[in-house]
Design a protein around this motif. Structure first.
Motif, short mmCIF file in Angstrom:
data_model
loop_
_atom_site.label_atom_id
_atom_site.label_comp_id
_atom_site.label_asym_id
_atom_site.label_seq_id
_atom_site.Cartn_x
_atom_site.Cartn_y
_atom_site.Cartn_z
N LYS A 150 0.83 -1.21 0.00
CA LYS A 150 0.00 0.00 0.00
C LYS A 150 0.86 1.26 0.00
N THR A 151 2.01 1.21 0.69
CA THR A 151 2.87 2.40 0.76
C THR A 151 3.46 2.75 -0.60
N PHE A 152 3.59 1.76 -1.49
CA PHE A 152 4.17 2.02 -2.82
C PHE A 152 3.20 2.76 -3.73
N LYS A 153 1.90 2.68 -3.43
CA LYS A 153 0.90 3.32 -4.29
C LYS A 153 1.05 4.83 -4.20
N GLY A 154 0.96 5.48 -5.34
CA GLY A 154 1.10 6.93 -5.37
C GLY A 154 2.52 7.39 -5.58
N TYR A 155 3.44 6.43 -5.68
CA TYR A 155 4.84 6.77 -5.91
C TYR A 155 5.35 6.10 -7.19
N ASN B 217 3.59 11.16 -6.67
CA ASN B 217 2.73 11.60 -7.77
C ASN B 217 1.63 12.57 -7.33
N ASP B 218 1.39 12.65 -6.03
CA ASP B 218 0.36 13.56 -5.52
C ASP B 218 0.94 14.93 -5.18
N THR B 219 2.08 14.96 -4.49
CA THR B 219 2.67 16.22 -4.04
C THR B 219 3.70 16.77 -5.01
N HIS B 220 4.12 15.95 -6.00
CA HIS B 220 5.15 16.32 -6.97
C HIS B 220 6.51 16.54 -6.32
N GLU B 221 6.71 15.95 -5.16
CA GLU B 221 8.02 16.01 -4.51
C GLU B 221 8.88 14.86 -5.02
N VAL B 222 10.16 15.13 -5.15
CA VAL B 222 11.09 14.13 -5.67
C VAL B 222 12.21 13.93 -4.67
N ARG C 134 12.08 7.41 4.88
CA ARG C 134 12.44 8.63 4.16
C ARG C 134 11.78 8.72 2.78
N LEU C 135 11.66 7.58 2.11
CA LEU C 135 11.08 7.60 0.77
C LEU C 135 9.56 7.60 0.78
N PHE C 136 8.97 6.80 1.68
CA PHE C 136 7.52 6.60 1.65
C PHE C 136 6.80 7.09 2.90
N GLY C 137 7.56 7.62 3.87
CA GLY C 137 6.94 8.11 5.10
C GLY C 137 6.41 7.01 5.98
N THR C 138 6.93 5.79 5.83
CA THR C 138 6.44 4.64 6.58
C THR C 138 6.99 4.63 8.00
N GLU C 139 6.11 4.61 8.98
CA GLU C 139 6.54 4.61 10.38
C GLU C 139 6.56 3.21 10.99
N ASP C 140 5.78 2.29 10.43
CA ASP C 140 5.67 0.95 11.02
C ASP C 140 6.04 -0.15 10.03
N TYR C 141 6.99 0.16 9.13
CA TYR C 141 7.40 -0.80 8.10
C TYR C 141 8.19 -1.97 8.72
N THR C 142 7.88 -3.17 8.28
CA THR C 142 8.61 -4.37 8.71
C THR C 142 9.30 -4.99 7.51
N PRO C 143 10.63 -5.13 7.55
CA PRO C 143 11.37 -5.68 6.41
C PRO C 143 10.94 -7.11 6.09
N SER C 144 11.13 -7.50 4.84
CA SER C 144 10.80 -8.85 4.40
C SER C 144 11.79 -9.85 4.98
N ASP C 145 11.43 -11.11 4.89
CA ASP C 145 12.34 -12.17 5.35
C ASP C 145 13.64 -12.16 4.56
N THR C 146 13.56 -11.78 3.28
CA THR C 146 14.77 -11.75 2.44
C THR C 146 15.75 -10.70 2.96
N VAL C 147 15.26 -9.50 3.26
CA VAL C 147 16.14 -8.45 3.78
C VAL C 147 16.73 -8.87 5.12
N LYS C 148 15.92 -9.48 5.97
CA LYS C 148 16.41 -9.94 7.27
C LYS C 148 17.52 -10.98 7.08
#
Length: 391
Positions: free
Chosen positions: A64-69, A100-105, A328-342
């Motif tokens: 869901k966090t990826f939507k709009g970017y 895509n909503d705020t036009h910030e890059v 920093r990229l998506f403003g996610t405060e409660d993101y949990t990394p995938s098993d692959t990243v772990k």
């Protein structure tokens, strides 16, 4: 009554004149758009083979966090005369993240010497410098490297070499850069002669420090410096600064300059973006607003896994750095990394011995936001800390 009819006729003539002027303006705009659209054929289109692009299984919340970017991987190649179709080390690795909503890059550099799994899709793990992924398997493997290690879902890339950058800067009339020290000026001038030989532009050296307009050769030479304090971290900062100054110049360029820019630079770009994608993005980039910029990893140190690989930049640790990246990229405060990243994070800790508290004194301090990427390693990174086979 006659007066009212007379006024009415005048109003109708005025209305017709206004409509005629509006029609002319629209025709000019449409013609301009069609002209640019036709020029897009100059860009070398190389579609990604999706069967070779890997992605991690992430949670629905992360999806869901990826939507709009729109996130695009940008690779600057040191290919000399080989061209952007050939595989070479990607000495510039940038994530361009567009809201895509705020036009910030957001422009986030991934340090080229970052110790990550660079293996292609379906291959065994191969931990090396991040810039080797493009050399091993072109854009597919480089995009896979970013997706797998950073929990991203990148589908698009742009590749270019530093000759295209130098030519673009010259067309735009140079970029304004602050040369901060005599040491920086010395190393810049050391690169000028070689860069000029390849690019074909001026070999004039920079004569003094301070804010000044650099030509294409000088600006590219500046962006390649990595032997001053900060090493490759500072180099990535310089690259972002040059890119940002280029965008500023392009936004105020004349029509003649823009046409020249398109004709000269477009043939030296390789991307999988289609015409409609580029035109849609152009509308966003016109309203370009830099949200933040920095370098990944944020918490880091250096070590040498082997003589053949040389000194690398180690995320301390990968999992916590990826959490910060998503914040920093998506403003996610409660993101949990995938098993692959772990898994990758644990592997890097095993190989390097560097845990999350290794660089506790510079963890996510915010020092690298925008162009202040001044975080330092807790060990002496020295001038050889980022050596590899390319200059």
């Amino acid at each position: 009554m006659a007066r009212n009819k007379k006024i009415s006729k005048r109003q109708r003539r005025k209305r017709k004149l206004i409509l005629f002027i509006i029609e002319i303006i629209i025709l000019i705009l449409v013609a301009g758009a069609l002209y640019v659209y036709s020029k897009l054929d100059l860009i070398k289109s190389k579609k990604l083979d999706n069967t070779k692009v890997g992605k991690n299984e992430v949670s629905e919340e992360t999806q869901k966090t990826f939507k709009g970017y729109t996130t695009i991987a940008c690779f600057g190649l040191d290919n000399r005369e080989q061209g952007v179709y050939e595989s070479g080390n990607s000495d510039v690795i940038l994530l361009m993240n567009i809201n895509n909503d705020t036009h910030e890059v957001s422009l986030m550099s991934v340090y080229r010497d970052t110790y990550l799994n660079v293996a292609g899709e379906g291959e065994n793990e191969k931990f090396q410098k991040a810039n080797a992924a493009y050399a091993y398997g072109g854009p597919e493997q480089a995009v896979t490297m970013l997706n797998r290690n950073l929990d991203l879902e990148i589908d698009n890339y742009v590749a270019f070499d530093f000759k295209a950058v130098a030519q673009a800067i010259d067309i735009l009339g140079g970029v304004d850069i602050d040369i901060e020290s005599e040491e920086e000026r010395k190393y810049l001038n050391d690169y000028v002669s070689y860069t000029s030989e390849y690019v074909g532009g001026s070999d004039a050296e920079v004569e003094h420090t301070g804010l000044q307009t650099l030509n294409g050769v000088q600006a590219v030479s500046y962006a390649r410096i990595r032997y001053t304090s900060g090493d490759d971290y500072k180099r990535a900062e310089r690259q972002r600064r040059v890119l940002t100054e280029m965008i500023k110049k392009a936004k105020s360029a004349s029509l003649t300059e823009l046409v020249n820019l398109v004709d000269t630079v477009f043939p030296q770009i390789s991307t999988d973006l289609g015409k409609s994608d580029i035109m849609s993005m152009a509308k966003v980039m016109i309203k370009y607003d830099m949200a933040n910029s920095g370098g990944f990893p944020y918490s880091k140190d250096t070590f040498t896994p082997s003589k053949s690989i040389g000194s690398v930049v180690v995320p301390c640790d990968l999992e916590s750095n990826v959490i910060e990246l998503h914040k920093r990229l998506f403003g996610t405060e409660d993101y949990t990394p995938s098993d692959t990243v772990k898994k990758y994070s644990e592997k890097i800790v095993d190989l390097s011995g560097y845990t999350a508290d290794r660089s506790a004194d510079n963890r996510f301090s915010g020092q690298d936001e925008f162009f202040g990427d001044g975080t330092q390693s807790t060990t002496d990174s020295g001038s050889d800390a980022t050596e590899d086979t390319t200059e």
